[in-house]
Design a protein around this motif. Structure first.
Motif, PDB file in Angstrom:
ATOM      1  N   GLN A 123       9.668 -31.277  -8.176  1.00  0.00           N
ATOM      2  CA  GLN A 123      10.979 -31.143  -8.798  1.00  0.00           C
ATOM      3  C   GLN A 123      11.521 -30.026  -9.205  1.00  0.00           C
ATOM      4  N   LEU A 124      10.471 -29.238  -9.704  1.00  0.00           N
ATOM      5  CA  LEU A 124      10.937 -27.738 -10.165  1.00  0.00           C
ATOM      6  C   LEU A 124      11.363 -26.984  -8.793  1.00  0.00           C
ATOM      7  N   PHE A 125      10.996 -27.415  -7.535  1.00  0.00           N
ATOM      8  CA  PHE A 125      11.326 -26.588  -6.359  1.00  0.00           C
ATOM      9  C   PHE A 125      12.622 -27.473  -5.637  1.00  0.00           C
ATOM     10  N   GLY A 126      12.949 -28.584  -6.280  1.00  0.00           N
ATOM     11  CA  GLY A 126      14.108 -29.531  -5.471  1.00  0.00           C
ATOM     12  C   GLY A 126      13.682 -30.031  -4.553  1.00  0.00           C
ATOM     13  N   LEU A 127      12.247 -30.512  -4.384  1.00  0.00           N
ATOM     14  CA  LEU A 127      11.792 -31.135  -3.073  1.00  0.00           C
ATOM     15  C   LEU A 127      11.240 -32.705  -3.559  1.00  0.00           C
TER      16      LEU A 127
END
Length: 170
Positions: A123-127
Motif C-alpha cells: 500500500q505504501l508503494f501503491g502496489l
C-alpha cells in the motif's frame, strides 16, 4: 480461431509481454532491507552487549554486513527483469523469481477465483498483487508488483473473460 473454438489448442510456454510496475523495485528493496536490518541489528546487539560473544557470531555479522547491501543492489533489479505477466483470451501467463525462476500458464477456462491483495508495504508503494486460483494441483498463479489501479482493472478483465468462457473450471 481462439481457444474457446478449438479445445485442442495447445498453449505454449513463452515469455509474457508485460513487466510489473517499476515501483516493485522499491518494494522488493524495502522488504528485503527490513529483514537484513533486523538480522544485522540482532547480531550487533548480541556482539556488543554479551560478555563473551561466540566468535562465529562476529563472522556472521560481518558476512551479513557485506552480503546484505549486495543483495539489496542485485535482487530487486534482477527480479524486475524477470517478473512478467500477460492475459490473453485463452490464458494467463506469468514469469517470476530471480534465482529460482518459474513460468506458468493457466487456461482461462480453468480459473476459479481472482483475488486482489495489498499488504501494508505494498500500500505504501501503491502496489497490489493478483492471485488467480485455478483447478490445478500446481496451485494459484500470482502476479506481484502491479500498480493498484492496474491490478483492479486486470481482476475485472479476468472476471469478465472467465464468465464469457464455457467450462466448469475443473
Amino acid at each position: 480461431m481462439n481457444g474457446r473454438e478449438n479445445p485442442t489448442l495447445q498453449l505454449r510456454l513463452r515469455p509474457p509481454e508485460h513487466r510489473v510496475s517499476r515501483k516493485a523495485i522499491g518494494h522488493w528493496t524495502a522488504s528485503a532491507g527490513v529483514v537484513w536490518l533486523v538480522l544485522i541489528s540482532v547480531q550487533a546487539l548480541v556482539v556488543s552487549t554479551a560478555d563473551d560473544p561466540p566468535s562465529w557470531l562476529s563472522v556472521t555479522l560481518v558476512l551479513c554486513c557485506v552480503l546484505g547491501p549486495l543483495h539489496l543492489l542485485v535482487m530487486p533489479q534482477w527480479r524486475y527483469r524477470v517478473h512478467r505477466w500477460e492475459v490473453t483470451g485463452e490464458a494467463v501467463y506469468t514469469q517470476s523469481g530471480w534465482l529460482k525462476q518459474e513460468w506458468r500458464i493457466a487456461p482461462i477456462s480453468r480459473i476459479q477465483t481472482v483475488d486482489v491483495e495489498r499488504g501494508p508495504l505494498e500500500q505504501l508503494f501503491g502496489l497490489s498483487r493478483i492471485t488467480v486460483t485455478t483447478a490445478s494441483a500446481a496451485g494459484p498463479l500470482r502476479i506481484s508488483g502491479l500498480g493498484h489501479d492496474r491490478a483492479v482493472a486486470l481482476a475485472d478483465e479476468l472476471t469478465r473473460t472467465t464468465q464469457a468462457v464455457r467450462g466448469d473450471a475443473t
